[in-house]
Design a protein around this motif. Sequence first.
Motif, short mmCIF file in Angstrom:
data_model
loop_
_atom_site.label_atom_id
_atom_site.label_comp_id
_atom_site.label_asym_id
_atom_site.label_seq_id
_atom_site.Cartn_x
_atom_site.Cartn_y
_atom_site.Cartn_z
N GLY A 232 -4.90 14.27 14.20
CA GLY A 232 -3.56 14.53 14.72
C GLY A 232 -3.63 15.01 16.15
O GLY A 232 -4.64 15.55 16.59
N GLY A 233 -2.58 14.79 16.87
CA GLY A 233 -2.53 15.25 18.25
C GLY A 233 -1.35 14.63 18.97
O GLY A 233 -0.63 13.78 18.43
N PHE B 4 -9.41 7.41 14.12
CA PHE B 4 -8.07 6.88 14.39
C PHE B 4 -7.15 8.03 14.78
O PHE B 4 -7.45 9.19 14.55
CB PHE B 4 -7.49 6.19 13.14
CG PHE B 4 -8.24 4.96 12.73
CD1 PHE B 4 -7.95 3.73 13.30
CD2 PHE B 4 -9.23 5.02 11.76
CE1 PHE B 4 -8.63 2.59 12.93
CE2 PHE B 4 -9.93 3.89 11.38
CZ PHE B 4 -9.62 2.68 11.96
N TRP B 5 -6.00 7.69 15.32
CA TRP B 5 -4.98 8.67 15.66
C TRP B 5 -3.82 8.47 14.70
O TRP B 5 -3.40 7.35 14.42
CB TRP B 5 -4.49 8.46 17.09
CG TRP B 5 -3.27 9.27 17.46
CD1 TRP B 5 -3.14 10.62 17.44
CD2 TRP B 5 -2.03 8.76 17.93
NE1 TRP B 5 -1.89 10.99 17.87
CE2 TRP B 5 -1.18 9.85 18.17
CE3 TRP B 5 -1.54 7.49 18.17
CZ2 TRP B 5 0.12 9.72 18.63
CZ3 TRP B 5 -0.24 7.34 18.62
CH2 TRP B 5 0.58 8.47 18.86
N ASP B 6 -3.30 9.55 14.18
CA ASP B 6 -2.09 9.52 13.36
C ASP B 6 -1.07 10.42 14.04
O ASP B 6 -1.19 11.64 14.02
CB ASP B 6 -2.40 10.01 11.94
CG ASP B 6 -1.20 9.91 11.02
OD1 ASP B 6 -0.05 9.82 11.51
OD2 ASP B 6 -1.38 9.92 9.79
N VAL C 197 -6.36 12.29 22.34
CA VAL C 197 -6.59 13.60 21.71
C VAL C 197 -6.83 13.43 20.22
O VAL C 197 -7.77 14.00 19.65
CB VAL C 197 -5.41 14.55 21.98
CG1 VAL C 197 -5.54 15.83 21.17
CG2 VAL C 197 -5.30 14.87 23.46
N GLY C 198 -6.01 12.62 19.56
CA GLY C 198 -6.15 12.41 18.12
C GLY C 198 -7.50 11.80 17.75
O GLY C 198 -8.15 12.23 16.80
N PRO D 149 -0.06 16.99 13.13
CA PRO D 149 -0.13 17.90 14.28
C PRO D 149 -1.58 18.10 14.73
O PRO D 149 -2.52 17.81 13.97
CB PRO D 149 0.45 19.21 13.73
CG PRO D 149 0.15 19.15 12.27
CD PRO D 149 0.23 17.70 11.89
N LEU D 150 -1.75 18.59 15.93
CA LEU D 150 -3.09 18.91 16.43
C LEU D 150 -3.73 19.94 15.50
O LEU D 150 -3.10 20.92 15.13
CB LEU D 150 -3.00 19.48 17.86
CG LEU D 150 -4.33 19.86 18.51
CD1 LEU D 150 -5.21 18.63 18.68
CD2 LEU D 150 -4.09 20.53 19.85
N GLY D 151 -4.96 19.69 15.10
CA GLY D 151 -5.65 20.60 14.19
C GLY D 151 -5.59 20.15 12.75
O GLY D 151 -6.13 20.82 11.86
N GLU D 152 -4.95 19.03 12.48
CA GLU D 152 -4.92 18.49 11.13
C GLU D 152 -5.56 17.11 11.15
O GLU D 152 -5.30 16.30 12.04
CB GLU D 152 -3.49 18.41 10.61
CG GLU D 152 -3.40 18.08 9.13
CD GLU D 152 -2.00 18.29 8.58
OE1 GLU D 152 -1.53 17.40 7.85
OE2 GLU D 152 -1.39 19.33 8.88
N VAL D 153 -6.41 16.87 10.16
CA VAL D 153 -7.14 15.61 10.06
C VAL D 153 -7.06 15.11 8.63
O VAL D 153 -7.12 15.90 7.68
CB VAL D 153 -8.63 15.82 10.46
CG1 VAL D 153 -9.45 14.57 10.24
CG2 VAL D 153 -8.74 16.28 11.90
#
Length: 146
Positions: free
Chosen positions: A87-88, A122-124, A93-94, A128-132
């Motif tokens: 996330g990002g 990958f980017w989702d 960033v993601g 949010p930033l900090g969640e994968v």
Amino acid sequence: MLFIVGLGSAIRYTPPPPPPPAPEKPKIAPIIGMKTDPSKITIRFNAAAASSGRVTGADARSVCKAVRQRLDPVKGKRAALVLVFGGGSGVTVGQNVARSVISQLGCASEATFGRKVPSRPFWDGTLPLGEVRLEVFLFITQKAAA
């Protein structure tokens, strides 16, 4: 000139006993395929340092610990492929956050991920930033298929 040739030995030779057989390594069940439905695992951690794509030291240990704490759905199984959605606020960033997690998979569980499991970042944009989110595709073995 006199030559004396000895064909035997005056000292009796007793060979040493053979070494004990090496203990057998645990056998790994043969792989017969890969599951098509992944095990989904969501991880949350402080991603400030992970947004560069490289984590070291305390940040790496933190990511490793966060991943290890969430591996119950795949414990005792072997991963064939791991897709990591970071996330990002943007693609770069993601994906960097996802790469940071990928670099710590072996640390989190070498039994599940080995030293280098095939994986893709990958980017989702919904995370949010900090969640994968890990999508772990597991091997199917003869033991599991029976």
